[in-house]
Design a protein around this motif. Structure first.
Motif, PDB file in Angstrom:
ATOM      1  N   TYR A 221     -24.661 -18.329-108.083  1.00 20.72           N
ATOM      2  CA  TYR A 221     -25.382 -19.536-108.489  1.00 20.72           C
ATOM      3  C   TYR A 221     -26.877 -19.240-108.532  1.00 20.72           C
ATOM      4  CZ  TYR A 221     -20.953 -21.793-107.479  1.00 20.72           C
ATOM      5  OH  TYR A 221     -19.613 -22.143-107.473  1.00 20.72           O
TER       6      TYR A 221
ATOM      7  N   GLY B  59     -28.659 -24.161-108.804  1.00 23.15           N
ATOM      8  CA  GLY B  59     -27.282 -24.383-108.378  1.00 23.15           C
ATOM      9  C   GLY B  59     -26.282 -24.265-109.511  1.00 23.15           C
ATOM     10  N   ALA B  60     -26.727 -23.769-110.662  1.00 25.37           N
ATOM     11  CA  ALA B  60     -25.829 -23.588-111.802  1.00 25.37           C
ATOM     12  C   ALA B  60     -25.079 -22.261-111.651  1.00 25.37           C
ATOM     13  CB  ALA B  60     -26.619 -23.597-113.108  1.00 25.37           C
ATOM     14  N   ALA B  61     -23.800 -22.277-112.011  1.00 25.03           N
ATOM     15  CA  ALA B  61     -22.996 -21.059-111.940  1.00 25.03           C
ATOM     16  C   ALA B  61     -23.450 -20.059-112.984  1.00 25.03           C
ATOM     17  CB  ALA B  61     -21.523 -21.399-112.132  1.00 25.03           C
TER      18      ALA B  61
ATOM     19  N   SER C 152     -25.281 -21.187-103.625  1.00 27.80           N
ATOM     20  CA  SER C 152     -24.360 -22.327-103.683  1.00 27.80           C
ATOM     21  C   SER C 152     -24.813 -23.290-104.768  1.00 27.80           C
ATOM     22  CB  SER C 152     -24.319 -23.056-102.334  1.00 27.80           C
ATOM     23  OG  SER C 152     -25.554 -23.722-102.088  1.00 27.80           O
ATOM     24  N   THR C 153     -24.019 -24.347-104.969  1.00 27.94           N
ATOM     25  CA  THR C 153     -24.365 -25.339-105.982  1.00 27.94           C
ATOM     26  C   THR C 153     -25.634 -26.105-105.626  1.00 27.94           C
ATOM     27  OG1 THR C 153     -22.869 -26.901-104.891  1.00 27.94           O
ATOM     28  CG2 THR C 153     -21.980 -25.622-106.739  1.00 27.94           C
TER      29      THR C 153
END
Length: 614
Positions: free
Chosen positions: A415, A419-421, A571-572
């Motif tokens: 991420y 928090g974007a994948a 993480s997100t």
């Protein structure tokens, strides 16, 4: 653990009837045969340290190391007081000159000149001053032309280099070894052309003063593009091409929704972008191609992309070569602070063993160093007119340390700062360089010189590859981990953490957000920082054997430091961790508070083990 490399001196004749005197130096000499034995480590798993950088062959890191040979061999004789066991900084050479080791090329030892098993080489007719009881020894591994007048940058990236000074001065206090800058006066022609190009775009007519209609939002897109554009700090050709390409695509897409006045501004921007001096459109009418005037920078200076920065002030961009802060507050080093990797050097500071007997017949295949040394009647000893055989009491050791680096991903899903994948392509991110900060000039002991606080950053771009069944594997940060790269470095001071940086390529096909929400464009280089701290509260494991090892030094001569780096998943919720801590420039590695983007499991061969998360 020292490389087993005893040196022997065996008398074959005496040219002078030497008379001993209490004077610390002597003009009388004993004519000797000088035998040098190189005891290479048997394997990398035996506990012996086969030093390595880049390829195994370059580094003598094969399972059965292949000796590269030596040049620049320097043997300095001393007559120490009886209470002294090693050469100190204020000692004075015994005699007027260093010892010359005759060969086709004097003071060298080629890889094919040593015997099997004993790895010995005999030099005949070597003159040694009487009263000598200790030596300083230095030598460099043979490495083609690196460090000579015929050097090329490729040689010095492959083999490393190091500037030696004072080896002929006769006093240890005058001896030093200093990293070699890649460029001391960078040619900024391309950098300045890039700055001129960016300035012409930013000053496109009407763009800086575009008005925003609060009720309709008209003009807001152009205003946001302008505000982001003048915040550009990454100044390499690749980074600028990615940024200008994104701008061009955005402006073209935005134009149809704009008022007539704002469409005119869009046209002014795209016209500036397509200035034929700097860029043109490819046949697809969408993608840009840079001209030679602004391409290949700073690679043309042999510097990493992240060393190049630009700065907006007073309505213009300028290219930076001196220390500077980017718009997000990141401190970037001067270009002159980047140095080549360190070359493989050897050293010894030792008393001698002597004998009046001719011991040449003891130097045979299958005879150990300990067994040979037992034949000497005086240990330690002093050279007299009757001395026939001399050996260095201590074995020669590597003068530099080795950093082994391996990079892996914490998982398949990472991420960014928002928090974007981030969706990986292939196995993971290509690793394109390793940079290590905190390098300083060293003294005659190859220890940091306290009088010189200048710090350098080693740029190691000639990374290791492995070949199996005709398939070549490069370094890729993947969930299974990359292959290991080897970088030779100078010893670091006690209780001094160092920062290292891994340069990676964003091959995901999409931009992601890094440190302080900065954009890492698709295709561009990005940089993650790891801190190697010998005094960390967690993640530091003591070695099982500590003989000769200083647990307070990150890099120590004659030892290997292994850094297993893990790029955290984050993480997100995002933030400055994992990929969210990625820089688009190289931060000054002297900066005390850097954003850490990787975890480190740091192992010293016969030394410490560190486990650190970035």
């Amino acid at each position: 653990m020292a490389i087993s490399m005893p040196l022997f001196l065996v008398s074959c004749s005496s040219a002078d009837d030497a008379v001993e005197t209490p004077h610390p130096t002597s003009s009388d000499t004993v004519k000797t045969s000088f035998t040098l034995s190189v005891g290479l480590p048997k394997s990398n798993t035996s506990g012996a340290k086969a030093m390595s950088r880049v390829s195994d062959a370059t580094a003598q890191a094969q399972s059965s190391p292949v000796f590269r040979g030596m040049d620049n061999m320097t043997l300095i004789p001393f007559a120490l007081a009886s209470s002294t066991t090693t050469v100190g900084t204020d000692a004075t050479r015994n005699g007027d000159n260093n010892i010359v080791l005759p060969n086709t090329t004097p003071n060298t030892l080629s890889s094919d000149q040593i015997t099997s098993t004993g790895n010995a080489k005999v030099y005949v007719d070597v003159s040694i001053p009487t009263e000598t009881n200790a030596f300083l020894f230095y030598a460099k591994a043979i490495d083609a032309t690196a460090g000579t007048s015929a050097s090329t940058a490729n040689d010095m990236f492959k083999y490393g280099t190091l500037k030696a000074a004072g080896l002929d001065a006769g006093k240890p206090s005058g001896i030093s070894f200093t990293p070699v800058p890649i460029t001391t006066s960078p040619d900024m022609t391309k950098g300045e052309a890039i700055a001129t190009y960016l300035t012409s775009i930013a000053n496109a007519k009407g763009w800086s003063s575009v008005s925003v209609d609060a009720s309709t939002g008209q003009g807001k897109g152009l205003k946001n593009l302008y505000d982001n554009f003048i915040k550009l700090s990454a100044g390499s050709s690749d980074a600028i091409q990615n940024a200008v390409q994104d701008l061009y695509t955005s402006v073209v897409d935005l134009k149809s929704s704009q008022t007539t006045a704002n469409q005119t501004i869009c046209d002014a921007i795209t016209t500036a972008i397509k200035n034929s001096t700097y860029a043109s459109l490819n046949s697809d009418d969408k993608t840009l191609k840079f001209t030679d005037a602004i391409s290949g920078y700073p690679a043309n200076l042999n510097l990493p992309d992240g060393a190049a920065t630009v700065k907006w002030a007073d309505s213009k961009f300028t290219a930076q070569s001196t220390p500077t802060y980017t718009t997000d507050g990141t401190n970037v080093s001067a270009m002159k602070d980047y140095v080549y990797p360190i070359s493989l050097w050897y050293r010894a500071n030792t008393q001698i063993a002597t004998s009046d007997a001719d011991l040449k017949d003891k130097y045979v295949n299958g005879t150990s160093w300990a067994d040979i040394l037992n034949n000497y009647t005086s240990n330690p000893g002093t050279v007299t007119s009757s001395t026939h055989s001399i050996a260095l009491k201590d074995q020669i050791q590597y003068a530099v340390g080795r950093l082994d680096t391996k990079v892996k991903l914490a998982g398949e899903t990472l991420y960014d700062n928002n928090g974007a994948a981030v969706t990986l392509q292939g196995d993971g991110f290509p690793v394109t360089a390793i940079l290590v900060g905190g390098q300083r000039a060293v003294n005659y002991l190859f220890q940091s010189a306290s009088s010189d606080n200048t710090q350098y950053t080693v740029y190691d771009k000639d990374l290791n590859t492995t070949t199996t069944d005709n398939t070549t594997t490069k370094m890729i940060a993947s969930k299974d981990g990359s292959i290991t790269n080897h970088t030779l470095l100078l010893e670091t001071p006690e209780k001094t953490p160092i920062y290292m940086v891994v340069e990676l390529q964003n091959n995901t096909g999409r931009a992601f957000r890094g440190y302080n929400n900065g954009v890492i464009p698709a295709g561009s280089k990005f940089y993650l920082v790891a801190k190697l701290d010998p005094d960390a509260d967690t993640g530091v494991t003591q070695p099982s054997t500590t003989t000769g090892f200083d647990k307070e030094k990150v890099i120590q001569q004659d030892f290997t430091t292994v850094a297993n780096l893990t790029i955290g998943a984050s993480s997100t919720s995002g933030g400055n961790t994992g990929l969210g801590a990625a820089y688009n420039v190289i931060p000054d590695l002297r900066t005390p508070a850097l954003s850490i983007g990787m975890s480190v499991d740091l192992t010293w061969q016969n030394g410490l083990t560190f486990n650190v998360t970035m």
